[in-house]
Design a protein around this motif. Structure first.
Motif, short mmCIF file in Angstrom:
data_model
loop_
_atom_site.label_atom_id
_atom_site.label_comp_id
_atom_site.label_asym_id
_atom_site.label_seq_id
_atom_site.Cartn_x
_atom_site.Cartn_y
_atom_site.Cartn_z
N GLU A 63 22.26 40.51 43.21
CA GLU A 63 21.17 40.90 42.52
C GLU A 63 21.84 42.12 41.50
O GLU A 63 20.67 42.36 40.43
CB GLU A 63 20.32 41.74 43.53
CG GLU A 63 19.42 40.57 44.21
CD GLU A 63 20.12 39.99 45.24
OE1 GLU A 63 19.59 39.20 45.94
OE2 GLU A 63 21.16 40.43 45.44
N ARG A 68 28.20 33.27 36.35
CA ARG A 68 27.45 31.82 36.71
C ARG A 68 28.64 31.01 36.47
O ARG A 68 29.23 30.84 35.48
CB ARG A 68 26.34 31.65 35.76
CG ARG A 68 25.63 30.70 36.03
CD ARG A 68 24.52 30.61 37.16
NE ARG A 68 23.86 29.25 37.61
CZ ARG A 68 22.82 29.02 36.77
NH1 ARG A 68 22.20 29.72 35.86
NH2 ARG A 68 22.48 27.69 37.26
N ILE A 447 25.75 37.46 33.75
CA ILE A 447 24.63 37.87 33.93
C ILE A 447 24.48 39.37 34.65
O ILE A 447 25.07 39.73 35.53
CB ILE A 447 23.69 37.08 34.92
CG1 ILE A 447 23.77 35.65 34.82
CG2 ILE A 447 22.23 37.59 35.03
CD1 ILE A 447 23.32 35.24 33.35
N LYS A 448 24.18 40.21 33.60
CA LYS A 448 23.96 41.80 33.94
C LYS A 448 22.67 42.06 34.07
O LYS A 448 22.29 43.31 34.61
CB LYS A 448 24.81 42.35 33.05
CG LYS A 448 26.23 42.11 32.86
CD LYS A 448 27.03 43.14 31.87
CE LYS A 448 28.41 42.75 31.66
NZ LYS A 448 29.09 43.75 30.59
N ASN A 449 21.49 41.53 33.41
CA ASN A 449 20.36 41.90 33.53
C ASN A 449 19.81 41.77 34.96
O ASN A 449 19.87 40.58 35.60
CB ASN A 449 19.43 41.11 32.60
CG ASN A 449 17.87 41.83 32.46
OD1 ASN A 449 17.28 41.43 33.24
ND2 ASN A 449 17.60 42.49 31.27
N LYS A 451 16.63 41.80 36.31
CA LYS A 451 15.49 40.70 36.13
C LYS A 451 15.96 39.30 35.79
O LYS A 451 15.32 38.45 36.93
CB LYS A 451 14.43 41.06 35.19
CG LYS A 451 13.91 42.26 35.54
CD LYS A 451 12.65 42.67 34.40
CE LYS A 451 11.99 43.99 34.63
NZ LYS A 451 10.91 44.43 33.56
N VAL A 452 16.59 39.07 35.35
CA VAL A 452 17.41 37.93 35.00
C VAL A 452 17.86 37.30 36.33
O VAL A 452 17.82 36.22 36.62
CB VAL A 452 18.09 37.71 33.90
CG1 VAL A 452 18.85 36.32 33.62
CG2 VAL A 452 17.45 38.05 32.57
N ALA A 453 18.95 38.07 36.97
CA ALA A 453 19.87 37.75 38.08
C ALA A 453 19.02 37.63 39.18
O ALA A 453 18.96 36.51 39.79
CB ALA A 453 20.50 38.83 38.56
N THR A 455 15.66 36.12 39.19
CA THR A 455 15.09 34.87 38.92
C THR A 455 16.26 33.76 39.31
O THR A 455 15.79 32.57 39.87
CB THR A 455 14.89 34.89 37.35
OG1 THR A 455 13.78 35.91 37.12
CG2 THR A 455 13.75 33.62 37.31
N ILE A 456 17.24 33.97 38.84
CA ILE A 456 18.46 32.92 38.94
C ILE A 456 18.69 32.59 40.47
O ILE A 456 18.46 31.72 40.94
CB ILE A 456 19.38 33.07 38.17
CG1 ILE A 456 19.24 32.97 36.44
CG2 ILE A 456 20.49 32.27 38.60
CD1 ILE A 456 20.38 33.46 35.73
N SER A 459 15.87 30.92 42.20
CA SER A 459 15.83 29.49 41.89
C SER A 459 17.03 28.61 42.54
O SER A 459 16.83 27.61 43.16
CB SER A 459 15.90 29.37 40.39
OG SER A 459 17.25 29.60 39.95
#
Length: 493
Positions: A63, A68, A447-449, A451-453, A455-456, A459
């Protein structure tokens, strides 16, 4: 690894989940409470202590960021979480650093000569002084190295002889107590300069019990004299409030609890069968004097490089072995001792807050180097390149521009283990192998953000599941005849 697995199968990567470990759960539960308890008595912990704990709680947790990975052969998608890279108590980062340092020293520092491990331990008072004072640590370490060097040169009868030494400054004992001591790997002999400006190694016989006793007496005298003469100036002080950590360091050194019903009392010990009166050690390779202990038992032959690397990993290891941690019915932390104490104790127990206090005391202050090089292994030794192993050159004989290649090589520093190689060497995993088809995993994104982390991970159904501990305040049940308050001042040196 299970027998019969292929190399690729044994090295396939599976994500580490630190949030499921007892260590992570304990820190996540009690670290915020520890800060509150310290604030109640007016103590504000230094920033580097907060950074150590906060970064550990992010270590291996995707998180907070990850790499990736993707397999183009079977379309498998994976992640590799970032590590904290701290040097206090994180088992994962300590393991990687341990293997990295061992690899570097074996391949780039130590030549194929016989070496011996010298271990110097100190009385309680000096451990306390060394805990947060890098300059005093340097002074006492130099006294120790010079004493061994003078001893070796005197026995070789060659005044220009040199020794080489690599020292690991350890801060912990087997009960997670603050115990600053030196593990020093010293050449079991001396280097002698020849007429052709090369060095010849001359091995010396092992020290006798009488020589060791004289050595420890000499070291004790010089250290006590230095402590009496040295008045630490303002430049010796660290840029943080040392008083905030001194009480915790004292409790850790003295093996006492600082919270709950046992505050000020010795920590509980379990597995005690009988009390054995203290007596002098009959180990011929150990000498003691008033809390100073010098041991020179372990030595490694010149050709035993694997054995030497194993010894260096032991010297460079981290303070916590998670397999020795457990909890009882009342959420007390039980920690198994590496070897039973003389009173028969096999485990010690801590409340959650006392366990955090132990970890705080073990964290080294910033800018305090924990690995030191002396003698012919020191970076500023002018003939070091004639003794340490030569780095393999990538220049080929048929290279059309060897001079340009050599210029580049001179500018490149000695390369440490790469990240993927470090994981493979430490945990026997390979992040480049697909866990499904054994194909090759490619790194496709960093991935460092947050929120993006999130979401991924959602999924991929790989979100972290954390189960906190129930913060009980009662102590473990009394077990008459099975635990005893025993001050083991000289047990764990």
């Amino acid at each position: 690894m299970a027998a019969g697995l292929t190399t690729k199968e044994a090295y396939r990567y599976q994500r580490h989940q630190p949030a499921k470990t007892l260590l992570y759960r304990t820190i996540e539960t009690y670290w915020p409470r520890f800060i509150v308890e310290q604030a109640k008595v007016g103590i504000k912990l230094p920033l580097f202590i907060h950074q150590e704990f906060d970064d550990y709680l992010k270590c291996g947790i995707p998180e907070f960021g990850f790499v990736r990975t993707y397999c183009y052969q079977c379309q498998h998608s994976g992640i590799v979480a970032f590590s904290c890279k701290r040097r206090g108590f994180c088992p994962s980062c300590s393991g990687k650093r341990m293997n990295g340092e061992a690899h570097h020293i074996i391949n780039n520092v130590l030549p194929e000569v016989t070496t011996r491990q010298w271990v110097l331990s100190f009385p309680f008072k000096i451990r306390f002084l060394l805990a947060y004072n890098p300059k005093l640590t340097n002074k006492l370490l130099n006294i120790f190295i010079k004493a061994i060097e003078s001893f070796q040169i005197k026995r070789s009868k060659i005044k220009t002889a040199k020794i080489g030494a690599v020292t690991f400054i350890q801060r912990f004992g087997s009960a997670l107590n603050l115990n600053v001591h030196f593990h020093t790997l010293i050449t079991d002999g001396v280097f002698i300069l020849q007429n052709d400006q090369t060095y010849l190694f001359q091995r010396l016989p092992p020290p006798t019990q009488k020589e060791l006793q004289q050595l420890v007496n000499n070291i004790k005298f010089k250290i006590e004299r230095k402590l009496k003469k040295t008045e630490e100036s303002q430049s010796d002080q660290l840029p943080f409030d040392e008083e905030a950590t001194s009480d915790l360091a004292k409790l850790s050194i003295e093996q006492k609890a600082g919270f709950g019903d046992r505050k000020g009392h010795l920590i509980k010990q379990y597995g005690i069968t009988n009390l054995i009166p203290e007596n002098k050690s009959d180990d011929p390779m150990t000498a003691n004097n008033s809390g100073f202990s010098l041991n020179a038992r372990v030595w490694i032959a010149a050709k035993k490089r694997k054995k030497l690397e194993h010894l260096i990993r032991y010297m460079a290891r981290g303070p916590i072995a998670q397999e020795r941690m457990s909890e009882n019915q009342t959420n007390q932390i039980l920690y198994k001792l590496k070897t039973p104490w003389r009173n028969g104790a096999t485990h010690v127990s801590f409340s959650g807050l006392d366990f955090i206090a132990r970890l705080v005391a073990l964290i080294p202050p910033p800018r305090m180097n924990m690995i030191r090089y002396h003698g012919v292994f020191a970076p500023n030794f002018k003939n070091r390149n004639k003794i340490v192993p030569k780095k393999e050159s990538s220049t080929h004989k048929n290279n059309k521009e060897p001079q340009a290649e050599n210029v580049i090589n001179k500018k490149i520093k000695v390369e440490r283990l790469r990240w993927a190689e470090m994981l493979k060497k430490t945990f026997e995993i390979d992040v480049s192998i697909c866990p499904k088809c054994n194909g090759r995993l490619e790194q496709i994104a960093v991935i460092k953000n947050i929120k993006v982390a999130a979401t991924i991970l959602k999924s991929l159904n790989q979100s972290t599941q954390f189960k906190p501990k129930n913060p009980l305040t009662t102590g473990p049940p009394q077990q008459p005849g099975n635990d005893y308050d025993f001050n083991q001042r000289n047990e764990d040196w």
